[in-house]
Enzyme design. Structure first.
Site, PDB file in Angstrom:
ATOM      1  N   ILE A  31       0.828  -1.210   0.000  1.00  0.00           N
ATOM      2  CA  ILE A  31       0.000   0.000   0.000  1.00  0.00           C
ATOM      3  C   ILE A  31       0.863   1.261   0.000  1.00  0.00           C
ATOM      4  CG2 ILE A  31      -0.356   0.296   2.504  1.00  0.00           C
ATOM      5  CD1 ILE A  31      -2.938   0.717  -0.375  1.00  0.00           C
ATOM      6  N   SER A  59      11.863   0.724   6.904  1.00  0.00           N
ATOM      7  CA  SER A  59      11.262  -0.573   6.595  1.00  0.00           C
ATOM      8  C   SER A  59      12.384  -1.602   6.650  1.00  0.00           C
ATOM      9  CB  SER A  59      10.654  -0.523   5.185  1.00  0.00           C
ATOM     10  OG  SER A  59       9.605  -1.441   5.037  1.00  0.00           O
ATOM     11  N   LYS A  61      -5.282   1.982   7.926  1.00  0.00           N
ATOM     12  CA  LYS A  61      -6.336   1.198   8.575  1.00  0.00           C
ATOM     13  C   LYS A  61      -5.882  -0.251   8.708  1.00  0.00           C
ATOM     14  CE  LYS A  61      -7.396  -1.426   5.160  1.00  0.00           C
ATOM     15  NZ  LYS A  61      -7.521  -2.853   5.127  1.00  0.00           N
ATOM     16  N   ASP A 100      -9.928  -7.563   7.138  1.00  0.00           N
ATOM     17  CA  ASP A 100      -8.947  -6.579   6.634  1.00  0.00           C
ATOM     18  C   ASP A 100      -9.582  -5.763   5.497  1.00  0.00           C
ATOM     19  OD1 ASP A 100      -6.135  -5.427   6.332  1.00  0.00           O
ATOM     20  OD2 ASP A 100      -6.528  -6.250   4.340  1.00  0.00           O
TER      21      ASP A 100
HETATM   22  P1  NAP Z   1       2.478  -5.545   2.946  1.00  0.00           P
HETATM   23  O1  NAP Z   1       2.521  -5.502   1.464  1.00  0.00           O
HETATM   24  O2  NAP Z   1       2.717  -6.828   3.638  1.00  0.00           O
HETATM   25  O3  NAP Z   1       3.492  -4.426   3.426  1.00  0.00           O
HETATM   26  C1  NAP Z   1       3.736  -4.152   4.749  1.00  0.00           C
HETATM   27  C2  NAP Z   1       5.196  -3.773   4.873  1.00  0.00           C
HETATM   28  O4  NAP Z   1       5.437  -3.461   6.224  1.00  0.00           O
HETATM   29  C3  NAP Z   1       6.142  -4.895   4.505  1.00  0.00           C
HETATM   30  O5  NAP Z   1       6.584  -4.732   3.175  1.00  0.00           O
HETATM   31  C4  NAP Z   1       7.264  -4.777   5.505  1.00  0.00           C
HETATM   32  O6  NAP Z   1       8.387  -4.160   4.930  1.00  0.00           O
HETATM   33  C5  NAP Z   1       6.792  -3.738   6.480  1.00  0.00           C
HETATM   34  N1  NAP Z   1       7.002  -4.191   7.835  1.00  0.00           N
HETATM   35  C6  NAP Z   1       6.758  -5.390   8.373  1.00  0.00           C
HETATM   36  N2  NAP Z   1       7.147  -5.389   9.670  1.00  0.00           N
HETATM   37  C7  NAP Z   1       7.633  -4.165   9.910  1.00  0.00           C
HETATM   38  C8  NAP Z   1       8.158  -3.535  11.036  1.00  0.00           C
HETATM   39  N3  NAP Z   1       8.294  -4.198  12.195  1.00  0.00           N
HETATM   40  N4  NAP Z   1       8.554  -2.254  10.910  1.00  0.00           N
HETATM   41  C9  NAP Z   1       8.420  -1.577   9.758  1.00  0.00           C
HETATM   42  N5  NAP Z   1       7.924  -2.130   8.660  1.00  0.00           N
HETATM   43  C10 NAP Z   1       7.537  -3.401   8.745  1.00  0.00           C
HETATM   44  O7  NAP Z   1       1.077  -5.017   3.483  1.00  0.00           O
HETATM   45  P2  NAP Z   1       0.132  -3.905   2.838  1.00  0.00           P
HETATM   46  O8  NAP Z   1      -0.841  -4.569   1.944  1.00  0.00           O
HETATM   47  O9  NAP Z   1       0.947  -2.804   2.305  1.00  0.00           O
HETATM   48  O10 NAP Z   1      -0.699  -3.483   4.137  1.00  0.00           O
HETATM   49  C11 NAP Z   1      -0.149  -2.662   5.143  1.00  0.00           C
HETATM   50  C12 NAP Z   1      -1.287  -1.945   5.846  1.00  0.00           C
HETATM   51  O11 NAP Z   1      -2.009  -1.196   4.880  1.00  0.00           O
HETATM   52  C13 NAP Z   1      -2.302  -2.894   6.485  1.00  0.00           C
HETATM   53  O12 NAP Z   1      -2.789  -2.350   7.674  1.00  0.00           O
HETATM   54  C14 NAP Z   1      -3.420  -2.969   5.439  1.00  0.00           C
HETATM   55  O13 NAP Z   1      -4.688  -3.263   6.028  1.00  0.00           O
HETATM   56  C15 NAP Z   1      -3.379  -1.559   4.893  1.00  0.00           C
HETATM   57  N6  NAP Z   1      -3.916  -1.423   3.539  1.00  0.00           N
HETATM   58  C16 NAP Z   1      -3.575  -2.284   2.546  1.00  0.00           C
HETATM   59  C17 NAP Z   1      -4.155  -2.153   1.273  1.00  0.00           C
HETATM   60  C18 NAP Z   1      -3.805  -3.038   0.119  1.00  0.00           C
HETATM   61  O14 NAP Z   1      -4.452  -2.947  -0.937  1.00  0.00           O
HETATM   62  N7  NAP Z   1      -2.802  -3.896   0.208  1.00  0.00           N
HETATM   63  C19 NAP Z   1      -5.077  -1.144   1.048  1.00  0.00           C
HETATM   64  C20 NAP Z   1      -5.347  -0.243   2.067  1.00  0.00           C
HETATM   65  C21 NAP Z   1      -4.773  -0.401   3.305  1.00  0.00           C
HETATM   66  P3  NAP Z   1       9.683  -4.910   4.345  1.00  0.00           P
HETATM   67  O15 NAP Z   1       9.238  -5.332   2.980  1.00  0.00           O
HETATM   68  O16 NAP Z   1      10.662  -3.800   4.356  1.00  0.00           O
HETATM   69  O17 NAP Z   1      10.014  -6.039   5.251  1.00  0.00           O
END
Ligand code: NAP
Length: 307
Positions: free
Chosen positions: A13, A35, A89, A167
Site C-alpha cells: 500500500i 522498513s 487502517k 482486513d
Molecule cells: P504488505 O505488502 O505486507 O506491506 C507491509 C510492509 O510493512 C512490509 O513490506 C514490511 O516491509 C513492512 N514491515 C513489516 N514489519 C515491519 C516492522 N516491524 N517495521 C516496519 N515495517 C515493517 O502489506 P500492505 O498490503 O501494504 O498493508 C499494510 C497496511 O495497509 C495494512 O494495515 C493494510 O490493512 C493496509 N492497507 C492495505 C491495502 C492493500 O491494498 N494492500 C489497502 C489499504 C490499506 P519490508 O518489505 O521492508 O520487510
C-alpha cells in the site's frame, strides 16, 4: 512550507498509494522511509523507526503503513518524538492500542489521524448527505473478494491481529459508519475460520441501529469472478445503492453523477488540514465493530486455506 513526511512500512500500500499521493501533493515532501527490507526512490530508508529518528533528518509527520500487529510501538515512538502520525487502517491491532496513541498525541499536542481510505471514495459523502436525517428500514453490506488476487503471499493477514476477511471488510464498515444517520451495534455474528489459520475467511454480522433497523453484513474472501463491494440501504423514503467500494451511487433507481477523485490524494489533503489546524481525527467505530465481532460471534471451523 511543506510538511516533511516519512513513510514506515514500505510494502504494497505504501508503494501503490502513499508514495504517489505524497509525490502529487503540494502539502507534503517525502524526506525518508523506514522498513526492514523496503526501498523508496530518492530518499534514505532506515531499518526501523529508531534509526530514522536518530538520523537527524527533519521530519514533521510519519505515515504508518506496516501490518497492524507491529504498528503500535512504532507509532508511540513517533508521537513521543513530537511527530504528527497517520495510521493506515486498521489504526491498531486492538482498541486499547489506539486509545494509548490518542493519549500520547493529546499529551504531546501532535496530530493523530486514523485514516479510513474507503471513506474518501468519490460517492461516500453524497451517500451520507442523502441519508442524513432519514430513518433507515434495512441495509446490506456485501464485501466479497478473492484473497489470492488481493493478498498474494501476505501471511500477517491470517495471524492474530491481522483480521482475516475483516482486513478488507473493515473498509465496508468504515463507509457504513460514515454514512448511517444513526448509531449501530452488533447484535449477532458468525465467523468461518480455516482450520490451519487464526483469522476468518468469511464472516456474517447482524447489526442494528437504535430504531431497530436491521443491517446485515457479509464478508467472504473466496469470491472469484466479479468482486463485490456494495452497500444497499432502504429508508422510509427510498433506496440507496453504493457500489464498487463507494465509487458509484444509485438513489431511487437513478444513477447519480459522481466527481471522480482518488481516495489517497483526498486522504492526504485531510491529513495536511488536520496538521495545519492542530487537530486529530481518531474515529475508532469501524475497529470497534470488528472487535465486537471477535467478542460476539460463533466460530465455525472450515477447510484449510492453502495460498
Ligand atoms: P504488505 O505488502 O505486507 O506491506 C507491509 C510492509 O510493512 C512490509 O513490506 C514490511 O516491509 C513492512 N514491515 C513489516 N514489519 C515491519 C516492522 N516491524 N517495521 C516496519 N515495517 C515493517 O502489506 P500492505 O498490503 O501494504 O498493508 C499494510 C497496511 O495497509 C495494512 O494495515 C493494510 O490493512 C493496509 N492497507 C492495505 C491495502 C492493500 O491494498 N494492500 C489497502 C489499504 C490499506 P519490508 O518489505 O521492508 O520487510
Amino acid at each position: 512550507m511543506t510538511i516533511a513526511i516519512a513513510v514506515v512500512g514500505l510494502g504494497k500500500i505504501a508503494h501503490d498509494q502513499h508514495l504517489p499521493a505524497i509525490a502529487a501533493s503540494d502539502e507534503f515532501t517525502l524526506v525518508a522511509g523506514a522498513s526492514p527490507e523496503g526501498t523508496a526512490e530518492g530518499v534514505p530508508v532506515f531499518k526501523d523507526i529508531d534509526a530514522l529518528l536518530a538520523s537527524g533528518i527533519a521530519v514533521d509527520a510519519i505515515a504508518m503503513c506496516q501490518p497492524p500487529q507491529v504498528r503500535y510501538v512504532t507509532a508511540a515512538k513517533a508521537i513521543r518524538a513530537g511527530k504528527h502520525v497517520l495510521l493506515e487502517k486498521p489504526p491498531g491491532a486492538t482498541l486499547a492500542e489506539v486509545e494509548g496513541l490518542v493519549r500520547f498525541a493529546e499529551e504531546g499536542g501532535t496530530t493523530l489521524f486514523a485514516a479510513w481510505h474507503s471513506r474518501y471514495a468519490p460517492a461516500v459523502e453524497q451517500a451520507r448527505a442523502w441519508l442524513a436525517g432519514q430513518q433507515v428500514v434495512s441495509a446490506d453490506v456485501i464485501w466479497k473478494e478473492d484473497v489470492r488476487r488481493w493478498h498474494p503471499g501476505q501471511q500477517w493477514i491470517w495471524q492474530p491481529g491481522g483480521l482475516g476477511v475483516f482486513d478488507p471488510g473493515i473498509n465496508g464498515l468504515s463507509i457504513l459508519t460514515r454514512i448511517m444517520p444513526d448509531f449501530i451495534h452488533l447484535a449477532d455474528g458468525e465467523m468461518e475460520i480455516p482450520s490451519n489459520r487464526a483469522a476468518p475467511i468469511a464472516a456474517r454480522m447482524s447489526l442494528a441501529d437504535t430504531q431497530g433497523a436491521k443491517i446485515n453484513a457479509e464478508f467472504d474472501w473466496r469470491q472469484t469472478g466479479p468482486q463485490s463491494w456494495d452497500i444497499n440501504v432502504t429508508t422510509t423514503t427510498g433506496t440507496l445503492a453504493l457500489s464498487k467500494g463507494g465509487s458509484e451511487l444509485v438513489i431511487n433507481g437513478v444513477s447519480q453523477p459522481v466527481a471522480a477523485h482518488g481516495e489517497y490524494p483526498a486522504l492526504y489533503a485531510d491529513f495536511a488540514r488536520l496538521i495545519r489546524a492542530g487537530k486529530s481525527d481518531t474515529d475508532r467505530s469501524p475497529l470497534r465493530l470488528v472487535a465486537d465481532a471477535f467478542l460476539r460471534s460463533r466460530h465455525v471451523a472450515t477447510e484449510p486455506f492453502i495460498d
